[in-house]
Design an enzyme around this catalytic site. Structure first.
Site, PDB file in Angstrom:
ATOM      1  CD  GLU A  90      58.937  51.285  48.847  1.00 57.11           C
ATOM      2  OE1 GLU A  90      58.151  51.398  47.884  1.00 57.11           O
ATOM      3  OE2 GLU A  90      59.422  52.248  49.464  1.00 57.11           O
ATOM      4  CB  CYS A 110      43.720  47.147  51.871  1.00 58.54           C
ATOM      5  SG  CYS A 110      43.972  46.171  50.396  1.00 58.54           S
ATOM      6  CB  CYS A 117      50.556  39.234  42.111  1.00 57.93           C
ATOM      7  SG  CYS A 117      49.260  37.973  42.158  1.00 57.93           S
ATOM      8  CB  CYS A 121      44.410  39.377  37.093  1.00 55.23           C
ATOM      9  SG  CYS A 121      44.120  37.910  38.104  1.00 55.23           S
ATOM     10  CB  CYS A 124      45.511  43.213  38.641  1.00 51.66           C
ATOM     11  SG  CYS A 124      46.186  43.528  40.279  1.00 51.66           S
ATOM     12  CB  CYS A 343      40.314  47.437  44.055  1.00 50.93           C
ATOM     13  SG  CYS A 343      39.359  47.295  45.526  1.00 50.93           S
TER      14      CYS A 343
HETATM   15  N1  SAH Z   1      44.871  38.238  44.589  1.00 52.83           N
HETATM   16  C1  SAH Z   1      43.695  38.479  45.382  1.00 52.83           C
HETATM   17  C2  SAH Z   1      43.736  39.756  46.196  1.00 52.83           C
HETATM   18  C3  SAH Z   1      44.243  41.023  45.551  1.00 52.83           C
HETATM   19  S1  SAH Z   1      43.204  41.890  44.451  1.00 52.83           S
HETATM   20  C4  SAH Z   1      42.454  38.441  44.513  1.00 52.83           C
HETATM   21  O1  SAH Z   1      42.591  38.394  43.308  1.00 52.83           O
HETATM   22  O2  SAH Z   1      41.351  38.426  45.048  1.00 52.83           O
HETATM   23  C5  SAH Z   1      41.846  42.477  45.387  1.00 52.83           C
HETATM   24  C6  SAH Z   1      40.619  42.747  44.501  1.00 52.83           C
HETATM   25  O3  SAH Z   1      40.862  43.819  43.589  1.00 52.83           O
HETATM   26  C7  SAH Z   1      40.241  41.552  43.639  1.00 52.83           C
HETATM   27  O4  SAH Z   1      38.859  41.319  43.733  1.00 52.83           O
HETATM   28  C8  SAH Z   1      40.576  41.993  42.236  1.00 52.83           C
HETATM   29  O5  SAH Z   1      39.756  41.365  41.293  1.00 52.83           O
HETATM   30  C9  SAH Z   1      40.341  43.477  42.331  1.00 52.83           C
HETATM   31  N2  SAH Z   1      41.036  44.238  41.299  1.00 52.83           N
HETATM   32  C10 SAH Z   1      42.215  43.941  40.709  1.00 52.83           C
HETATM   33  N3  SAH Z   1      42.531  44.883  39.802  1.00 52.83           N
HETATM   34  C11 SAH Z   1      41.520  45.793  39.831  1.00 52.83           C
HETATM   35  C12 SAH Z   1      41.289  47.004  39.149  1.00 52.83           C
HETATM   36  N4  SAH Z   1      42.157  47.465  38.251  1.00 52.83           N
HETATM   37  N5  SAH Z   1      40.162  47.701  39.430  1.00 52.83           N
HETATM   38  C13 SAH Z   1      39.298  47.250  40.358  1.00 52.83           C
HETATM   39  N6  SAH Z   1      39.483  46.124  41.061  1.00 52.83           N
HETATM   40  C14 SAH Z   1      40.582  45.392  40.800  1.00 52.83           C
END
Ligand code: SAH
Length: 363
Positions: A90, A110, A117, A121, A124, A343
């Site tokens: 999805e 968004c 992915c 990270c 995330c 996010c």
């Molecule tokens: N891969 C891309 C876009 C997706 S993440 C990137 O890394 O930019 C979008 C944003 O959310 C990024 O700035 C990332 O650092 C942030 N992000 C990821 N995990 C997060 C979390 N647990 N809390 C707050 N922001 C987060």
């Protein structure tokens, strides 16, 4: 209007797909079926402007609207892909209300560029899935179509900050942007579209080329920096081991900024990891040569998070310090946290990367 759109009404799906195509490509493909340009254009406009899916020639991939979760005015929704074993894949998107300039209420959509992915990270949620698959331009544009014509919401801004690393799927992302900005289609100004990246330098260069084209000068680039130095960034974001902060900054300095535009620097503030005043000072030094706006994002705990969310005082202190140093700084809200729509919280917990003992541990 169907509540399950985008769903095809063309039984044999023989014609050109309408979702991932610019009007120019669509007109051309329709011409090979003997469809006159005026008819193809009017179908294209009706599709994108009114959400009209009644047709007898173009093809439309089945992407039924799945779950909808609502927290306040924030709406998270999913679209199902494919059939058979792929059925549980999805897309995930989030519509977020924003206070626009001049106080007008606007909506930001968004979108996801991938399911899962590959970037890994540590903070995330999406990274926990690993990469499941890339989305096509059509599947990206479908997320806008669903927000606009199924949920019936006006979409003012689009940010590629959902699941996925846009630079890992850059050609499909660019294809989607060409459709989203098409004057016969959604007609969203490129200045209202933002691509967010972990900082893949090759992708930033590819985007520089797009931004050089007429109509795309004001496309926005956001970079997830998230750390004041290589040591901390290496621990949080594996990409940094291949492309370190010096190399990243060089690529950012080479990125063409037109008019008054600035880079958007994202910084997820994680308690005890990157949130001290000293971290702030070092970050500001690194940002010094860049024309940028700093966006501080209070960490939204992912599932099984080793860290809590930061408290108000530390977020405030960090932002005030950066501002006092002359760095333009804003705070990003935490809308949708309770429905895992904020996010870094998108992802399907049922699809998790297989854990290998001794690896993939949260550091
Ligand atoms: N891969 C891309 C876009 C997706 S993440 C990137 O890394 O930019 C979008 C944003 O959310 C990024 O700035 C990332 O650092 C942030 N992000 C990821 N995990 C997060 C979390 N647990 N809390 C707050 N922001 C987060």
């Amino acid at each position: 209007m169907s509540s399950k759109a985008p769903v095809s009404t063309n039984p044999d799906e023989s014609g050109p797909a309408i979702l991932g195509m610019t009007s120019e490509a669509f007109v051309e493909a329709s011409a090979t079926l003997g469809i006159p340009k005026v008819d193809a254009l009017s179908a294209y406009r009706a599709f994108y402007r009114q959400g009209s899916i009644t047709n007898d020639w173009f093809a439309l991939e089945e992407m039924p609207m799945g779950r909808r979760e609502i927290e306040g005015e924030t709406i998270k929704f999913t679209l199902g892909l494919g059939a058979g074993p792929e059925r549980r894949h999805e897309t995930e998107s989030v519509l977020i209300p924003m206070q626009g300039r001049s106080g007008r209420r606007t909506r930001t959509l968004c979108v996801s560029s991938q399911i899962g992915c590959a970037m890994g990270c540590k903070f995330c949620e999406t990274a926990q899935m690993g990469l499941v698959r890339n989305l096509s331009s059509a599947q990206i544009v479908a997320q806008w179509f669903a927000a606009r014509h199924v949920l019936g919401e006006e979409v003012n801004n689009i940010v590629f900050m959902g699941m996925g690393e846009p630079m890992d799927n850059i050609e499909e992302v660019i294809g989607a942007i060409r459709v989203l900005t098409d004057h016969n289609g959604p007609s969203i100004a490129s200045s209202r579209i933002t691509i967010s990246t972990v900082g893949r330098i090759d992708g930033i260069r590819r985007l520089s080329k797009l931004v050089a084209e007429d109509g795309f000068h004001r496309l926005n680039l956001a970079i997830s920096v998230n750390a004041p130095d290589d040591g901390i960034r290496n621990a949080l974001m594996p990409i940094n081991r291949a492309m370190n902060m010096d190399a990243l900054r060089e690529a950012l300095q080479a990125f063409p900024l037109h008019g008054g535009s600035a880079l958007l620097i994202e910084y997820v503030l994680i308690p005890g990891v990157n949130d001290s005043l000293e971290h702030c000072d070092r970050l500001c030094e690194w940002l010094e040569p860049l024309r940028c706006s700093l966006n501080v994002i209070p960490y939204n705990p992912r599932r099984d998070s080793p860290w809590p969310a930061p408290d108000e005082v530390s977020v405030d202190t960090f932002i005030r310090r950066a501002t006092a140093r002359g760095q333009f700084t804003k705070r990003r809200g935490t809308k949708g946290r309770d429905v895992m729509a904020a996010c870094g919280q998108l992802g399907n917990p049922e699809i998790r990367r297989k854990r290998r003992p001794g690896r993939d541990r949260a550091s």
